[in-house]
Design a protein around this motif. Sequence first.
Motif, PDB file in Angstrom:
ATOM      1  N   GLY A 144     -55.117  57.847  55.358  1.00  0.00           N
ATOM      2  CA  GLY A 144     -54.848  56.785  54.392  1.00  0.00           C
ATOM      3  C   GLY A 144     -53.361  56.669  54.154  1.00  0.00           C
ATOM      4  O   GLY A 144     -52.581  56.480  55.081  1.00  0.00           O
ATOM      5  N   SER A 145     -52.936  56.804  52.900  1.00  0.00           N
ATOM      6  CA  SER A 145     -51.501  56.721  52.577  1.00  0.00           C
ATOM      7  C   SER A 145     -50.900  58.109  52.347  1.00  0.00           C
ATOM      8  O   SER A 145     -49.838  58.237  51.752  1.00  0.00           O
ATOM      9  N   THR A 146     -51.574  59.151  52.845  1.00  0.00           N
ATOM     10  CA  THR A 146     -51.106  60.525  52.693  1.00  0.00           C
ATOM     11  C   THR A 146     -50.726  61.110  54.047  1.00  0.00           C
ATOM     12  O   THR A 146     -51.465  60.994  55.015  1.00  0.00           O
TER      13      THR A 146
ATOM     14  N   ASN B  39     -48.819  51.786  59.286  1.00  0.00           N
ATOM     15  CA  ASN B  39     -49.441  52.499  58.165  1.00  0.00           C
ATOM     16  C   ASN B  39     -48.544  53.584  57.594  1.00  0.00           C
ATOM     17  O   ASN B  39     -48.823  54.110  56.523  1.00  0.00           O
ATOM     18  N   LEU B  40     -47.488  53.946  58.311  1.00  0.00           N
ATOM     19  CA  LEU B  40     -46.634  55.052  57.880  1.00  0.00           C
ATOM     20  C   LEU B  40     -45.327  54.632  57.218  1.00  0.00           C
ATOM     21  O   LEU B  40     -44.746  55.402  56.460  1.00  0.00           O
TER      22      LEU B  40
ATOM     23  N   TYR C 233     -42.005  57.716  50.262  1.00  0.00           N
ATOM     24  CA  TYR C 233     -43.000  58.747  49.948  1.00  0.00           C
ATOM     25  C   TYR C 233     -42.444  59.731  48.932  1.00  0.00           C
ATOM     26  O   TYR C 233     -41.245  60.031  48.916  1.00  0.00           O
TER      27      TYR C 233
ATOM     28  N   VAL D 147     -52.222  62.085  59.386  1.00  0.00           N
ATOM     29  CA  VAL D 147     -52.182  60.952  58.466  1.00  0.00           C
ATOM     30  C   VAL D 147     -53.605  60.660  58.026  1.00  0.00           C
ATOM     31  O   VAL D 147     -54.512  60.586  58.852  1.00  0.00           O
TER      32      VAL D 147
ATOM     33  N   ASN E 194     -47.061  61.413  49.680  1.00  0.00           N
ATOM     34  CA  ASN E 194     -47.877  60.281  49.243  1.00  0.00           C
ATOM     35  C   ASN E 194     -46.986  59.057  49.103  1.00  0.00           C
ATOM     36  O   ASN E 194     -45.939  59.113  48.447  1.00  0.00           O
ATOM     37  N   ARG E 195     -47.439  57.955  49.713  1.00  0.00           N
ATOM     38  CA  ARG E 195     -46.657  56.723  49.663  1.00  0.00           C
ATOM     39  C   ARG E 195     -46.735  56.128  48.267  1.00  0.00           C
ATOM     40  O   ARG E 195     -47.777  56.154  47.613  1.00  0.00           O
ATOM     41  N   TYR E 196     -45.623  55.604  47.812  1.00  0.00           N
ATOM     42  CA  TYR E 196     -45.610  54.917  46.503  1.00  0.00           C
ATOM     43  C   TYR E 196     -45.037  53.546  46.628  1.00  0.00           C
ATOM     44  O   TYR E 196     -44.533  53.130  47.617  1.00  0.00           O
TER      45      TYR E 196
END
Length: 135
Positions: free
Chosen positions: A107-109, A33-34, A38, A105, A133-135
């Motif tokens: 979600g995607s943050t 998930n990581l 970002y 962590v 934040n993941r992009y």
Amino acid sequence: MKRSLPYVAVFALFSLFACDVYTVEPRYDVRDNLTGNYEMEEYSDMYNDLSYYQIYIRKSAYAGEIYIDNFYASDVLVHASVSYDRVIIPYQEVNGYAIEGTGTVYGSTLSLTYSVKDLYNHAPADFCKSTANRY
């Protein structure tokens, strides 16, 4: 014929107990998930400044460990351990910086709080709060 029916039933009953049942559970790696690119928003207490830059997170060869590349916007590669939704950056000296911190962590943050001390200039430690934040 009447006598063979109970023997068949007993044999069938014993054969059920002799079976091995295996349950295969999917492997889950919380680091999946990581990993990725970002956009980092970092607030520096020392400079009272907000800065934006990119970091890249990848899995280490060791279980529960990740690498964060371009940490502190200084092209520094730090390692951190991951357990569930917690990230721990243990004390480490990398490229003239002493770094340590924690994060969470969601979600995607990725939210991080850490200190960075410049070992070459002997400046006071910079305490930073950041959100990636993941992009």
